[in-house]
Scaffold this active site. Structure first.
Site, PDB file in Angstrom:
ATOM      1  N   GLY A  49      34.797  29.300  33.385  1.00 40.74           N
ATOM      2  CA  GLY A  49      36.223  29.336  33.038  1.00 40.74           C
ATOM      3  C   GLY A  49      36.409  28.375  31.871  1.00 40.74           C
ATOM      4  O   GLY A  49      35.436  27.934  31.265  1.00 40.74           O
ATOM      5  N   ASP A  86      48.468  36.316  26.650  1.00 41.88           N
ATOM      6  CA  ASP A  86      47.055  36.732  26.511  1.00 41.88           C
ATOM      7  C   ASP A  86      46.735  37.917  27.412  1.00 41.88           C
ATOM      8  O   ASP A  86      45.706  37.950  28.076  1.00 41.88           O
ATOM      9  CB  ASP A  86      46.142  35.543  26.834  1.00 41.88           C
ATOM     10  CG  ASP A  86      44.705  35.806  26.389  1.00 41.88           C
ATOM     11  OD1 ASP A  86      43.796  35.101  26.835  1.00 41.88           O
ATOM     12  OD2 ASP A  86      44.506  36.769  25.606  1.00 41.88           O
ATOM     13  N   ARG A 110      40.222  41.561  29.777  1.00 36.57           N
ATOM     14  CA  ARG A 110      39.392  40.450  30.305  1.00 36.57           C
ATOM     15  C   ARG A 110      40.139  39.584  31.302  1.00 36.57           C
ATOM     16  O   ARG A 110      39.531  38.867  32.099  1.00 36.57           O
ATOM     17  CB  ARG A 110      38.867  39.592  29.146  1.00 36.57           C
ATOM     18  CG  ARG A 110      39.984  38.941  28.338  1.00 36.57           C
ATOM     19  CD  ARG A 110      39.512  38.082  27.174  1.00 36.57           C
ATOM     20  NE  ARG A 110      40.640  37.687  26.337  1.00 36.57           N
ATOM     21  CZ  ARG A 110      41.112  38.421  25.320  1.00 36.57           C
ATOM     22  NH1 ARG A 110      40.507  39.570  25.018  1.00 36.57           N
ATOM     23  NH2 ARG A 110      42.167  38.047  24.622  1.00 36.57           N
ATOM     24  N   ASN A 111      41.483  39.631  31.256  1.00 35.69           N
ATOM     25  CA  ASN A 111      42.296  38.779  32.132  1.00 35.69           C
ATOM     26  C   ASN A 111      42.943  39.543  33.283  1.00 35.69           C
ATOM     27  O   ASN A 111      43.838  39.023  33.946  1.00 35.69           O
ATOM     28  CB  ASN A 111      43.391  38.077  31.306  1.00 35.69           C
ATOM     29  CG  ASN A 111      42.800  37.040  30.389  1.00 35.69           C
ATOM     30  OD1 ASN A 111      41.780  36.430  30.713  1.00 35.69           O
ATOM     31  ND2 ASN A 111      43.389  36.861  29.212  1.00 35.69           N
ATOM     32  N   ASP A 157      44.509  35.773  35.086  1.00 33.91           N
ATOM     33  CA  ASP A 157      44.243  34.510  34.391  1.00 33.91           C
ATOM     34  C   ASP A 157      45.395  34.173  33.459  1.00 33.91           C
ATOM     35  O   ASP A 157      45.914  35.062  32.775  1.00 33.91           O
ATOM     36  CB  ASP A 157      42.939  34.636  33.575  1.00 33.91           C
ATOM     37  CG  ASP A 157      42.448  33.266  33.135  1.00 33.91           C
ATOM     38  OD1 ASP A 157      41.523  32.748  33.758  1.00 33.91           O
ATOM     39  OD2 ASP A 157      43.046  32.705  32.196  1.00 33.91           O
ATOM     40  N   LEU A 177      30.437  32.550  39.430  1.00 30.08           N
ATOM     41  CA  LEU A 177      30.902  33.852  38.919  1.00 30.08           C
ATOM     42  C   LEU A 177      30.846  33.866  37.401  1.00 30.08           C
ATOM     43  O   LEU A 177      30.842  34.899  36.765  1.00 30.08           O
ATOM     44  CB  LEU A 177      32.348  34.086  39.365  1.00 30.08           C
ATOM     45  CG  LEU A 177      32.546  34.391  40.837  1.00 30.08           C
ATOM     46  CD1 LEU A 177      34.022  34.401  41.167  1.00 30.08           C
ATOM     47  CD2 LEU A 177      31.902  35.713  41.177  1.00 30.08           C
TER      48      LEU A 177
HETATM   49  C1  LIG Z   1      39.115  32.795  37.554  1.00 30.64           C
HETATM   50  C2  LIG Z   1      38.457  34.113  37.854  1.00 30.64           C
HETATM   51  O1  LIG Z   1      39.021  34.606  39.081  1.00 30.64           O
HETATM   52  C3  LIG Z   1      38.377  35.605  39.789  1.00 30.64           C
HETATM   53  C4  LIG Z   1      37.207  36.221  39.353  1.00 30.64           C
HETATM   54  C5  LIG Z   1      36.628  37.224  40.145  1.00 30.64           C
HETATM   55  C6  LIG Z   1      35.395  37.915  39.687  1.00 30.64           C
HETATM   56  C7  LIG Z   1      35.151  37.991  38.314  1.00 30.64           C
HETATM   57  C8  LIG Z   1      34.005  38.662  37.865  1.00 30.64           C
HETATM   58  C9  LIG Z   1      33.108  39.263  38.771  1.00 30.64           C
HETATM   59  C10 LIG Z   1      33.374  39.167  40.135  1.00 30.64           C
HETATM   60  S1  LIG Z   1      32.304  39.920  41.261  1.00 30.64           S
HETATM   61  C11 LIG Z   1      33.108  41.267  41.866  1.00 30.64           C
HETATM   62  O2  LIG Z   1      31.154  40.369  40.532  1.00 30.64           O
HETATM   63  O3  LIG Z   1      32.050  39.011  42.308  1.00 30.64           O
HETATM   64  C12 LIG Z   1      34.514  38.499  40.608  1.00 30.64           C
HETATM   65  C13 LIG Z   1      37.236  37.582  41.353  1.00 30.64           C
HETATM   66  N1  LIG Z   1      38.372  36.985  41.762  1.00 30.64           N
HETATM   67  C14 LIG Z   1      38.962  36.027  41.018  1.00 30.64           C
HETATM   68  N2  LIG Z   1      40.132  35.442  41.414  1.00 30.64           N
HETATM   69  C15 LIG Z   1      38.702  35.096  36.720  1.00 30.64           C
HETATM   70  C16 LIG Z   1      39.987  35.634  36.596  1.00 30.64           C
HETATM   71  C17 LIG Z   1      40.234  36.547  35.553  1.00 30.64           C
HETATM   72  F1  LIG Z   1      41.453  37.041  35.376  1.00 30.64           F
HETATM   73  C18 LIG Z   1      39.220  36.926  34.662  1.00 30.64           C
HETATM   74  C19 LIG Z   1      37.939  36.407  34.809  1.00 30.64           C
HETATM   75  C20 LIG Z   1      37.679  35.477  35.821  1.00 30.64           C
HETATM   76  N3  LIG Z   1      36.388  34.952  35.899  1.00 30.64           N
HETATM   77  N4  LIG Z   1      36.061  33.640  35.847  1.00 30.64           N
HETATM   78  C21 LIG Z   1      34.686  33.592  35.875  1.00 30.64           C
HETATM   79  C22 LIG Z   1      34.191  34.886  35.918  1.00 30.64           C
HETATM   80  N5  LIG Z   1      35.259  35.737  35.899  1.00 30.64           N
END
Ligand SMILES: C[C@@H](Oc1cc(-c2cccc(S(C)(=O)=O)c2)cnc1N)c1cc(F)ccc1N1NC=CN1
Length: 291
Positions: A40, A164, A168-169, A185, A37
């Protein structure tokens, strides 16, 4: 040095010493990594599938945060800290920790999968342009803001400071109608448990554009820090994720915020919301918001 963790989060007192076996260890062979994805803080994050039972062939979508083998001890501790934090937070508007897999390297944190991805990307993809109006209505934006407030109220009830809050989070359960926003996050929050608050030398890692002056000038953090960040997050939502203080460097932001300058919400921002945003950015954190 007093353990800063106990000052901030009474929940921590419950966990005298955190051991890896404190967490629901999911069998490694019940997890499948599907595709990356993105990155991190400690390594790749993958979309994955978790098969809760061996008999039935059902799986649930998960996001798997991995800790690379090259991770330093500090990173290993941070990774465990993040599991501690996420494991102790149980709220509808905070992404759920489903389990961990620490038994093998790379270690895994298994999180509920949020189909809508992160809020920053979502807003940018839905930004109205001259030749296509956005499908999002003001009520959609306000619903997202309310979901985040509910998550923040829960954190405040635990006297927990996120440090934070930013688009983005934040994650969304889906891109469509009925989407729910959740705090996804806690990268910065667990850093503080490492040692003093922010070592000034790490300025580059500090999200200055989301922080109040007392935080980046004096290292003073409180729930008011998150209130200030929430105001910036509201501004991000209303502008469909512009970068705050457009065109200004972190250094210029510090200067102009210290002078009392503040961002203006866009013209179409509802008046009561404009007043709320401005009350999040009062210079003196202790002044009661009279909104
Ligand atoms: C750790 C990661 O967790 C997640 C990301 C995505 C998720 C994040 C982005 C895109 C997609 S998708 C819908 O394109 O599959 C799903 C979906 N579910 C999560 N639990 C995350 C949590 C956040 F609060 C912000 C960014 C990210 N990340 N880490 C790496 C990329 N984003």
């Amino acid at each position: 040095r007093k353990n800063v963790m106990s000052e901030i989060n009474p929940l921590y007192g419950a966990r005298k010493s955190v051991k890896e076996e404190d967490f629901p260890e999911l069998p490694r062979n019940s997890l499948k990594l599907l595709h990356p994805l993105g990155n991190g803080a400690f390594g790749e994050v993958y979309k994955g599938a978790y098969f809760p039972s061996r008999e039935k062939n059902e799986s649930i979508s998960v996001a798997i945060k991995t800790l690379s083998k090259e991770a330093t001890d500090e990173h290993k501790n941070d990774f465990l800290m993040e599991a501690v934090l996420l494991g102790s937070l149980k709220h509808y508007n905070i992404v759920k920790l489903i389990g961990v897999s620490f038994i093998r390297v790379p270690k895994f944190l298994i999180l509920e999968f949020m189909e809508g991805g992160d809020l920053k990307t979502f807003l940018q993809a839905n930004r109205p342009t001259f030749n296509n109006k956005t499908t999002l209505k003001m009520t959609d934006l306000l619903r997202i803001a309310m979901d985040i407030v509910d998550g923040c109220k829960y954190l405040e009830s635990l006297r927990f400071i996120h440090r934070d809050l930013a688009a983005r989070n934040i994650l969304l359960t889906s891109r469509g109608v009925g989407r729910v926003a959740k705090i996804g996050d806690f990268g910065m929050a667990k850093d503080v448990y490492k040692s003093e608050y922010y070592r000034k030398s790490k300025n580059s890692l500090v999200p200055v554009k989301w922080m109040p002056p007392e935080a980046y000038l004096d290292g003073v953090f409180s729930t008011k820090t998150d209130v200030w960040s929430y105001g910036v997050l509201l501004w991000e939502i209303l502008t469909f994720s512009y970068i705050p203080y457009p065109g200004l460097s972190n250094h210029e932001v510090i200067q102009c915020v210290a002078k009392g300058d503040r961002m203006c919400p866009p013209r179409y921002c509802p008046k009561p919301l404009k007043a709320l945003i401005e009350s999040c950015w009062r210079t003196e954190p202790e002044t009661e918001t009279d909104v």
